[in-house]
Write a protein that holds these residues in place. Structure first.
Motif, PDB file in Angstrom:
ATOM      1  N   MET A   1      52.235  40.322  34.105  1.00 52.99           N
ATOM      2  CA  MET A   1      50.969  41.188  34.823  1.00 52.99           C
ATOM      3  C   MET A   1      49.822  40.503  35.135  1.00 52.99           C
ATOM      4  N   PHE A   2      49.359  40.913  36.685  1.00 45.34           N
ATOM      5  CA  PHE A   2      47.803  40.375  36.862  1.00 45.34           C
ATOM      6  C   PHE A   2      46.804  41.526  36.610  1.00 45.34           C
ATOM      7  N   PRO A   3      45.536  41.073  36.880  1.00 45.59           N
ATOM      8  CA  PRO A   3      44.459  42.183  36.770  1.00 45.59           C
ATOM      9  C   PRO A   3      44.603  43.135  38.113  1.00 45.59           C
ATOM     10  N   PHE A   4      44.094  44.298  37.751  1.00 47.13           N
ATOM     11  CA  PHE A   4      43.354  44.523  36.594  1.00 47.13           C
ATOM     12  C   PHE A   4      43.928  45.558  35.816  1.00 47.13           C
ATOM     13  N   ALA A   5      43.576  45.590  34.437  1.00 44.66           N
ATOM     14  CA  ALA A   5      44.329  46.472  33.469  1.00 44.66           C
ATOM     15  C   ALA A   5      43.553  47.917  33.248  1.00 44.66           C
ATOM     16  N   TYR A   6      42.320  47.902  33.630  1.00 40.68           N
ATOM     17  CA  TYR A   6      41.433  49.089  33.212  1.00 40.68           C
ATOM     18  C   TYR A   6      41.454  50.293  34.386  1.00 40.68           C
ATOM     19  N   SER A   7      41.792  49.685  35.403  1.00 42.70           N
ATOM     20  CA  SER A   7      42.146  50.886  36.508  1.00 42.70           C
ATOM     21  C   SER A   7      42.961  50.292  37.553  1.00 42.70           C
ATOM     22  N   CYS A   8      43.286  51.053  38.388  1.00 43.32           N
ATOM     23  CA  CYS A   8      44.141  50.472  39.884  1.00 43.32           C
ATOM     24  C   CYS A   8      43.225  50.753  40.823  1.00 43.32           C
ATOM     25  N   SER A   9      42.124  51.520  40.550  1.00 40.38           N
ATOM     26  CA  SER A   9      41.152  51.812  41.666  1.00 40.38           C
ATOM     27  C   SER A   9      40.728  50.633  42.389  1.00 40.38           C
ATOM     28  N   THR A  10      40.615  49.449  41.561  1.00 43.39           N
ATOM     29  CA  THR A  10      40.137  48.259  42.045  1.00 43.39           C
ATOM     30  C   THR A  10      41.355  46.946  42.115  1.00 43.39           C
ATOM     31  N   PHE A  11      41.438  46.651  43.416  1.00 39.74           N
ATOM     32  CA  PHE A  11      42.490  45.929  43.609  1.00 39.74           C
ATOM     33  C   PHE A  11      41.870  44.325  43.746  1.00 39.74           C
ATOM     34  N   PRO A  12      42.509  43.252  43.059  1.00 41.58           N
ATOM     35  CA  PRO A  12      41.931  42.106  43.224  1.00 41.58           C
ATOM     36  C   PRO A  12      42.218  41.356  44.352  1.00 41.58           C
ATOM     37  N   PRO A  13      41.211  40.744  44.675  1.00 42.67           N
ATOM     38  CA  PRO A  13      41.205  40.130  46.272  1.00 42.67           C
ATOM     39  C   PRO A  13      42.320  38.965  46.439  1.00 42.67           C
ATOM     40  N   ASP A  14      42.725  38.478  45.367  1.00 42.28           N
ATOM     41  CA  ASP A  14      43.784  37.361  45.151  1.00 42.28           C
ATOM     42  C   ASP A  14      45.152  38.233  45.064  1.00 42.28           C
ATOM     43  N   ALA A  15      45.362  39.360  45.085  1.00 41.74           N
ATOM     44  CA  ALA A  15      46.628  40.057  44.578  1.00 41.74           C
ATOM     45  C   ALA A  15      47.834  39.722  45.280  1.00 41.74           C
ATOM     46  N   GLU A  16      47.840  39.272  46.650  1.00 40.78           N
ATOM     47  CA  GLU A  16      48.991  38.805  47.172  1.00 40.78           C
ATOM     48  C   GLU A  16      49.547  37.516  46.488  1.00 40.78           C
ATOM     49  N   MET A  17      48.656  36.683  46.270  1.00 48.54           N
ATOM     50  CA  MET A  17      48.977  35.393  45.965  1.00 48.54           C
ATOM     51  C   MET A  17      49.276  35.440  44.318  1.00 48.54           C
ATOM     52  N   LEU A  18      48.456  36.307  43.528  1.00 51.73           N
ATOM     53  CA  LEU A  18      48.989  36.670  42.362  1.00 51.73           C
ATOM     54  C   LEU A  18      50.207  37.028  41.955  1.00 51.73           C
ATOM     55  N   MET A  19      50.696  38.151  42.914  1.00 49.66           N
ATOM     56  CA  MET A  19      52.023  38.717  42.883  1.00 49.66           C
ATOM     57  C   MET A  19      53.082  37.768  43.248  1.00 49.66           C
ATOM     58  N   GLU A  20      52.681  36.897  44.111  1.00 44.82           N
ATOM     59  CA  GLU A  20      53.797  35.925  44.649  1.00 44.82           C
ATOM     60  C   GLU A  20      54.135  34.875  43.527  1.00 44.82           C
TER      61      GLU A  20
END
Length: 477
Positions: free
Chosen positions: A367-386
């Protein structure tokens, strides 16, 4: 997210599922009163768990608000929540508490027994202290060390033996625990300009000249004391790097041209010792936190200083107690200092930390951040998910075990103050992840010793993939 299908333990006959029961009570019902708290700070040796079981609550159709209320009631009663996902919650309790579980269940939830005899699994995983084996073969990953769980002294002995045996491995002290034990890190780095000093059995703390363009990957485990598989897997990964560093044709040697790997097997040494010597289910550190019963311990993975917040009804005896303020616990504070400014205090050798992976159990998640809430999506989410999907595939290819990848907040019900949120949100380490290792609940925290090695092998494959992905994304081009 598609709900996961999880196995049910077959140590004995399964009880019939319990249908969801409303929390409302009729006038002739007595108010809910639980027996003595399940979790204690007992000073007696070797707590036993006879008659205790683990139940899986199926709450896929329960509203998030009702889930949080349910969890809050469980925590206020000192009941031990093992794991939460979007579809299930695993809960440890004596069989005598079963009627109380009925009364606590939210509407639309159901529950069934998952682990019938907890003490049986505890007995199966406990190290054999009568026959300590320290004649480990360091030249092979088939070493008997990786076939059993070990006490802290043996973990540290093995780490020191690796430092003495392998040229490109050294040892650093990250900080001190509450009880003043050292938090050790082991660093693998290859420097063509200055090999490691051979003084004092390998010079575990010798500082070296570093190439300016090297970056650091940090692997941490052991925040939660009872998750013994984490330190075991971390040391296997360290061992694999050490062996690979001696082969000029290995992928490890190639990666060491660009990366330093730092492995911190046990960030919570006090809790780890307590889980071996007194209470196998102990989770927190051993810090004095007060309360009516002179409670001990902070949940380290709820004490990091990013979006930390105090609980609505603080209960210092709770296994999820996050502390009275962020970084109250010395262990995460020490690790945060290392990640944030290790180069300025002489620890990190001057490299920038580029990746951080925090090892836990259980659930088979990456898993990648964030853990505290899904209201904030990390700017790097696409690369982190890949990258996370690639890690999961590498692990599955190694062993056949499936690991799910995704954002932590959507895959688990985690508290604020999580390590990956701090590392990503404050120290700006881009490639930040939390791994929940085997299994999916059949054994929970008592993963049998014969599954240590396959778990370590798949995690090693995943981390090597991650390093290669980072190299191709940021260094090669």
């Amino acid at each position: 997210m598609r709900p996961r299908i999880l196995p049910v333990l077959t140590l004995g006959l399964l009880a019939s599922p319990i249908s969801g029961i409303s929390n409302t009570h009729s006038d002739n019902q007595r108010p809910l009163v639980l027996p003595a708290p399940l979790l204690t700070n007992s000073e007696s040796a070797l707590d036993r768990y006879d008659g205790e079981q683990v139940w899986r609550v199926n709450w896929e159709d329960v509203e998030d608000r009702d889930k949080r209320e349910f969890m809050s009631r469980l925590e206020s009663l000192n009941l031990d929540i093992w794991q939460t996902t979007s579809s299930t919650l695993d809960l440890r309790l004596p069989s005598s508490h079963l009627d109380h579980l009925h009364s606590l269940l939210p509407p639309s939830a159901s529950a069934q027994i998952h682990i019938l005899n907890l003490q049986q699994l505890v007995d199966a995983t406990r190290p054999d202290s009568a026959k300590p084996d320290k004649d480990w073969n360091l030249d092979s990953l088939n070493s008997t060390f990786h076939s059993a769980y070990h006490k802290l002294t043996e973990l540290e002995t093995f780490g020191m033996k690796l430092v003495e045996r392998f040229e490109f491995l050294d040892k650093i002290e990250i900080g001190k625990s509450w009880e003043r034990r050292s938090i050790w890190g082991y660093r693998v780095r290859k420097d063509t300009s200055d090999s490691k000093s051979s003084d004092e059995g390998g010079g575990g703390g010798e500082k070296q000249e570093e190439e300016e363009d090297k970056v650091e990957i940090v692997i941490q485990s052991g925040q939660h004391a009872r998750e013994w598989i984490g330190p075991s897997v971390a040391l296997y990964f360290l061992h694999s790097l050490a062996i690979g560093s001696e082969d000029p044709e290995s992928v490890v040697t190639q990666l060491l041209e660009s990366f330093t790997f730092t492995v911190v097997p046990t960030i919570n040494p006090d809790g780890y010792v307590w889980s071996h010597e007194t209470s196998r289910m102990w989770k927190k550190n051993r810090q004095d936190v007060g309360g009516k019963r002179n409670c001990k311990g902070i949940d380290l993975n709820s004490n990091w200083g990013y979006h930390w917040r105090p609980p609505h009804s603080p209960n210092p005896c709770s296994e999820t107690f996050p502390g009275n303020h962020a970084f109250e616990a010395p262990e995460p504070a020490a690790m945060a200092r290392y990640i944030s400014n290790g180069s300025s205090d002489g620890l990190s050798g001057g490299e920038a930390v580029r990746s951080f992976v925090d090892l836990h159990s259980y659930g088979q998640l990456f898993m990648f951040p964030f853990a505290y809430s899904c209201s904030t999506f990390p700017p790097d989410a696409e690369m982190l998910m890949e990258a996370a999907l690639g890690v999961s595939k590498a692990m599955r290819t190694t062993s056949g075990e499936k690991y799910q990848a995704g954002q932590a907040c959507s895959m688990t019900f985690r508290a604020p103050g999580d390590s990956i949120d701090y590392v990503y949100g404050v120290t700006d380490v881009r490639w930040t992840y939390s791994a929940e290792l085997r299994d999916t609940g059949t054994y929970g925290f008592m993963l049998p010793p014969d599954l240590i090695r396959p778990t370590a092998e798949e995690l090693t494959s995943g981390l090597i993939f991650l390093a290669k992905f980072i190299y191709k994304s940021e260094i090669e081009r």
